[in-house]
Design a protein around this motif. Structure first.
Motif, PDB file in Angstrom:
ATOM      1  N   TYR A  36       0.830  -1.212   0.000  1.00 17.86           N
ATOM      2  CA  TYR A  36       0.000   0.000   0.000  1.00 17.86           C
ATOM      3  C   TYR A  36       0.864   1.261   0.000  1.00 17.86           C
ATOM      4  O   TYR A  36       0.590   2.212  -0.749  1.00 17.86           O
ATOM      5  N   ASP A  37       1.892   1.298   0.829  1.00 11.89           N
ATOM      6  CA  ASP A  37       2.742   2.485   0.891  1.00 11.89           C
ATOM      7  C   ASP A  37       3.489   2.711  -0.418  1.00 11.89           C
ATOM      8  O   ASP A  37       3.702   3.855  -0.831  1.00 11.89           O
ATOM      9  N   LEU A  40       0.975   4.233  -2.699  1.00 12.27           N
ATOM     10  CA  LEU A  40       0.695   5.610  -2.311  1.00 12.27           C
ATOM     11  C   LEU A  40       1.807   6.548  -2.788  1.00 12.27           C
ATOM     12  O   LEU A  40       1.535   7.665  -3.255  1.00 12.27           O
ATOM     13  N   TRP A  62     -14.653   2.833   1.178  1.00 11.18           N
ATOM     14  CA  TRP A  62     -13.783   3.016   2.345  1.00 11.18           C
ATOM     15  C   TRP A  62     -12.354   3.282   1.910  1.00 11.18           C
ATOM     16  O   TRP A  62     -11.683   4.180   2.434  1.00 11.18           O
ATOM     17  N   LEU A  63     -11.872   2.524   0.932  1.00  8.87           N
ATOM     18  CA  LEU A  63     -10.495   2.672   0.491  1.00  8.87           C
ATOM     19  C   LEU A  63     -10.279   4.001  -0.223  1.00  8.87           C
ATOM     20  O   LEU A  63      -9.203   4.608  -0.121  1.00  8.87           O
ATOM     21  N   GLU A  64     -11.290   4.479  -0.944  1.00 11.45           N
ATOM     22  CA  GLU A  64     -11.185   5.796  -1.572  1.00 11.45           C
ATOM     23  C   GLU A  64     -10.920   6.874  -0.522  1.00 11.45           C
ATOM     24  O   GLU A  64     -10.063   7.753  -0.719  1.00 11.45           O
ATOM     25  N   LEU A  65     -11.637   6.795   0.577  1.00 16.04           N
ATOM     26  CA  LEU A  65     -11.447   7.778   1.642  1.00 16.04           C
ATOM     27  C   LEU A  65     -10.064   7.659   2.258  1.00 16.04           C
ATOM     28  O   LEU A  65      -9.413   8.674   2.550  1.00 16.04           O
ATOM     29  N   GLN A  66      -9.578   6.427   2.438  1.00 13.16           N
ATOM     30  CA  GLN A  66      -8.238   6.243   3.011  1.00 13.16           C
ATOM     31  C   GLN A  66      -7.163   6.792   2.092  1.00 13.16           C
ATOM     32  O   GLN A  66      -6.210   7.449   2.540  1.00 13.16           O
ATOM     33  N   VAL A  67      -7.296   6.527   0.800  1.00 12.44           N
ATOM     34  CA  VAL A  67      -6.311   7.037  -0.164  1.00 12.44           C
ATOM     35  C   VAL A  67      -6.324   8.564  -0.173  1.00 12.44           C
ATOM     36  O   VAL A  67      -5.272   9.212  -0.195  1.00 12.44           O
ATOM     37  N   LYS A  69      -7.205  10.555   2.306  1.00 10.30           N
ATOM     38  CA  LYS A  69      -6.597  11.018   3.559  1.00 10.30           C
ATOM     39  C   LYS A  69      -5.078  10.887   3.532  1.00 10.30           C
ATOM     40  O   LYS A  69      -4.351  11.801   3.954  1.00 10.30           O
ATOM     41  N   ASP A  70      -4.587   9.759   3.022  1.00 14.36           N
ATOM     42  CA  ASP A  70      -3.140   9.517   3.036  1.00 14.36           C
ATOM     43  C   ASP A  70      -2.412  10.383   2.011  1.00 14.36           C
ATOM     44  O   ASP A  70      -1.290  10.829   2.258  1.00 14.36           O
ATOM     45  N   LYS A  73      -1.884  13.826   3.405  1.00 14.65           N
ATOM     46  CA  LYS A  73      -0.760  13.928   4.334  1.00 14.65           C
ATOM     47  C   LYS A  73       0.567  14.110   3.608  1.00 14.65           C
ATOM     48  O   LYS A  73       1.511  14.679   4.163  1.00 14.65           O
TER      49      LYS A  73
END
Length: 292
Positions: A36-37, A40, A62-67, A69-70, A73
């Motif tokens: 994943y990293d 990203l 859910w994964l769309e939101l995580q991507v 957010k990350d 950052k």
């Protein structure tokens, strides 16, 4: 002591029968396991990221939101922009107001024509954008124009006034019927894009209008140094087709990366038919709960 041994034995049995139960697995285009990293980091270097979803897949949302957010950052303020197929070009002022926090939820949902699953699947993305002052772009062609093309071909757009044409990709629109996605659509009509009195051809042209308008919206909305993370149905970007094909026309130098979420019975390896469907492939269990 006996109780402890019994509990340990039961735990071993459960582990042997169930093992790991991942919610998803990530692969590269060629089917190699991906980190994943690592993904990203690649997405953060892209100009445009097309996240292809199945619209009722809760894991994808859910994964769309995580991507999002990350990536936020990893980017400086203003460097991340969200684009969404789920909102059409003519409601952009409402999307902008809502993301800026100047339009109430009730007014937005009443006027912006959100999809039926907006509340569970897309509202979290808009709330995230609003909380973090991230711009959101509605990229899709307005439905009345798409419907007109589906009924009467692209010729239905010939006499549109300038104010309406501004909501669409540049006209006249060229359609490459040899693109894999459009050929697959033609196959549904017996393999001939002109079959059934032009019905298949019109449907493909309507699809192309959506693809081209989303690509044009992405190109004109994105500023230098930004990563535009776009959410769309996977059919619009799978096999670097659809939106990607039009981005190559409008802005061939853009660095584009694609994701696609697919369902499989097993998660250990990527099924052959999913190889090269996108730069990164997210595999979720076939029995994953759907939002509708």
């Amino acid at each position: 002591m006996f109780r402890i041994l019994c509990l340990a034995f039961v735990a071993c049995l459960l582990t042997s029968f169930t093992g790991d139960r991942p919610a998803y697995r990530l692969f590269t285009a060629t089917g190699q396991p991906a980190d994943y990293d690592q993904m990203l980091g690649e997405l953060a270097q892209a100009d445009v990221v097309l996240f292809g979803e199945q619209h009722n897949d809760v894991m994808a949302h859910w994964l769309e939101l995580q991507v999002a957010k990350d990536l936020q950052k990893l980017k400086k303020p203003g460097q991340l922009v969200l684009g969404m197929e789920m909102f059409e070009r003519d409601v952009q002022p409402l999307v902008t107001q809502y993301a800026a926090g100047t339009l109430a939820d009730s007014a937005f949902e009443r006027q912006a024509r959100p999809w039926p699953n907006y509340g569970t699947d897309y509202r979290p993305l808009l709330l995230f954008a609003k909380e973090n002052k991230i711009s959101v772009i509605g990229t899709n062609a307005p439905r009345p124009f798409v419907s007109a093309v589906a009924r009467g071909s692209l010729k239905a757009l010939d006499k549109l006034p300038a104010v309406d044409r501004a909501l669409l990709a540049p006209l006249p629109l060229k359609v490459d019927y040899e693109l894999p996605g459009y050929k697959n659509m033609a196959a549904m009509f017996g393999g001939d894009s002109k079959a059934h009195g032009g019905g298949a051809q019109n449907i493909i042209q309507a699809q192309a209008l959506r693809d081209a308008t989303m690509a044009h919206s992405i190109r004109t909305s994105r500023q230098e140094g930004q990563t535009l993370l776009h959410f769309n149905g996977s059919y619009h970007s799978d096999y670097h087709d659809g939106i990607v094909a039009y981005l190559r026309q409008y802005a061939p130098k853009l660095r584009v990366r694609t994701l696609s979420v697919v369902s499989q019975e097993q998660l250990q390896q990527l099924d052959k038919e999913q190889v090269n469907i996108a730069d990164f492939v997210v595999v979720v269990p076939a029995d994953m709960i759907k939002s509708y």
